[in-house]
Design a protein around this motif. Structure first.
Motif, PDB file in Angstrom:
ATOM      1  N   ARG A   1       0.855  -1.191   0.000  1.00  0.00           N
ATOM      2  CA  ARG A   1       0.000   0.000   0.000  1.00  0.00           C
ATOM      3  C   ARG A   1       0.887   1.236   0.000  1.00  0.00           C
ATOM      4  NH1 ARG A   1      -4.672  -0.278   4.110  1.00  0.00           N
ATOM      5  NH2 ARG A   1      -5.041  -1.941   2.663  1.00  0.00           N
ATOM      6  N   GLY A   2       0.550   2.176  -0.855  1.00  0.00           N
ATOM      7  CA  GLY A   2       1.318   3.403  -0.958  1.00  0.00           C
ATOM      8  C   GLY A   2       2.294   3.409  -2.126  1.00  0.00           C
ATOM      9  N   ASP A   3       2.632   2.214  -2.654  1.00  0.00           N
ATOM     10  CA  ASP A   3       3.488   2.160  -3.837  1.00  0.00           C
ATOM     11  C   ASP A   3       2.740   2.792  -5.003  1.00  0.00           C
ATOM     12  OD1 ASP A   3       5.303   0.783  -2.301  1.00  0.00           O
ATOM     13  OD2 ASP A   3       5.009  -1.148  -3.285  1.00  0.00           O
ATOM     14  N   VAL A   4       3.461   3.513  -5.838  1.00  0.00           N
ATOM     15  CA  VAL A   4       2.855   4.203  -6.974  1.00  0.00           C
ATOM     16  C   VAL A   4       3.215   3.455  -8.252  1.00  0.00           C
ATOM     17  CG1 VAL A   4       2.777   6.359  -8.291  1.00  0.00           C
ATOM     18  CG2 VAL A   4       2.995   6.417  -5.797  1.00  0.00           C
TER      19      VAL A   4
ATOM     20  N   LYS B   1      12.663   3.389  -6.936  1.00  0.00           N
ATOM     21  CA  LYS B   1      11.903   2.794  -8.035  1.00  0.00           C
ATOM     22  C   LYS B   1      12.338   1.344  -8.219  1.00  0.00           C
ATOM     23  CE  LYS B   1      11.255   7.162 -10.416  1.00  0.00           C
ATOM     24  NZ  LYS B   1      11.493   7.943 -11.638  1.00  0.00           N
TER      25      LYS B   1
ATOM     26  N   LEU C   1       7.237   0.473 -10.434  1.00  0.00           N
ATOM     27  CA  LEU C   1       6.621   1.130  -9.289  1.00  0.00           C
ATOM     28  C   LEU C   1       7.616   2.019  -8.570  1.00  0.00           C
ATOM     29  CD1 LEU C   1       5.541  -2.236  -9.003  1.00  0.00           C
ATOM     30  CD2 LEU C   1       3.776  -0.795  -8.061  1.00  0.00           C
ATOM     31  N   GLN C   2       7.070   2.873  -7.697  1.00  0.00           N
ATOM     32  CA  GLN C   2       7.902   3.737  -6.863  1.00  0.00           C
ATOM     33  C   GLN C   2       7.416   3.635  -5.423  1.00  0.00           C
ATOM     34  OE1 GLN C   2       7.992   7.810  -8.106  1.00  0.00           O
ATOM     35  NE2 GLN C   2       9.651   8.339  -6.725  1.00  0.00           N
ATOM     36  N   LYS C   3       8.357   3.393  -4.514  1.00  0.00           N
ATOM     37  CA  LYS C   3       8.060   3.338  -3.078  1.00  0.00           C
ATOM     38  C   LYS C   3       7.859   4.753  -2.537  1.00  0.00           C
ATOM     39  CE  LYS C   3       8.638  -1.086  -2.213  1.00  0.00           C
ATOM     40  NZ  LYS C   3       7.516  -1.864  -1.727  1.00  0.00           N
ATOM     41  N   LEU C   4       7.287   4.857  -1.355  1.00  0.00           N
ATOM     42  CA  LEU C   4       7.116   6.155  -0.704  1.00  0.00           C
ATOM     43  C   LEU C   4       8.464   6.841  -0.464  1.00  0.00           C
ATOM     44  CD1 LEU C   4       4.317   5.317   1.897  1.00  0.00           C
ATOM     45  CD2 LEU C   4       4.108   6.746  -0.152  1.00  0.00           C
TER      46      LEU C   4
ATOM     47  N   LEU D   1       3.934   3.260 -11.966  1.00  0.00           N
ATOM     48  CA  LEU D   1       4.451   4.203 -12.958  1.00  0.00           C
ATOM     49  C   LEU D   1       4.232   3.714 -14.390  1.00  0.00           C
ATOM     50  CD1 LEU D   1       7.875   4.968 -11.228  1.00  0.00           C
ATOM     51  CD2 LEU D   1       5.761   6.322 -11.092  1.00  0.00           C
TER      52      LEU D   1
ATOM     53  N   PRO E   1      -2.304   9.398 -13.958  1.00  0.00           N
ATOM     54  CA  PRO E   1      -3.014   9.227 -12.677  1.00  0.00           C
ATOM     55  C   PRO E   1      -4.505   8.931 -12.836  1.00  0.00           C
ATOM     56  CG  PRO E   1      -1.629  11.175 -12.612  1.00  0.00           C
ATOM     57  CD  PRO E   1      -1.610  10.668 -14.029  1.00  0.00           C
TER      58      PRO E   1
END
Length: 100
Positions: free
Chosen positions: A12-15, A55, A48-51, A17, A26
């Motif tokens: 949860r929170g990973d974005v 990446k 993905l990118q972590k908080l 990309l 988005p």
């Protein structure tokens, strides 16, 4: 869980990309790109990118759609059971559902 959950690398929170090298906006719905029309066992690459800003990429093997749908139904039923237990102030049942 499905392949993403089972990887134990996506949280949860990973974005998200990119999906298979395609940049995601988005507002874009990406579930179709992730589940794909390909056969079960085909591969999807997620960037993905972590908080923290780090990446990473992960390759996931797709599950059959019927397995995904069945797991989603089970998750929804467990969620409803937990909400009912919390509303009834039944902490024991809610705690047992959390352990599943």
């Amino acid at each position: 869980g499905g392949p993403a959950f089972n990887s134990q690398r996506i949280h949860r929170g990973d974005v998200l990309l990119k999906i298979n090298g395609q940049t995601i906006s988005p507002t874009e719905s990406c579930s179709k790109l992730i589940t794909g029309d390909d056969l079960a066992g085909s591969v999807v690459m997620l960037s993905l990118q972590k908080l923290t800003g780090a990446k990473f990429e992960i390759e996931l093997t797709r599950m059959p759609h019927e397995h995904i749908n069945a797991r989603r139904r089970i998750h929804d039923l467990l969620h409803a059971l937990r909400l009912t237990a919390v509303a009834a102030r039944d902490g024991n049942t809610a705690a047992q559902v959390d352990m599943i």
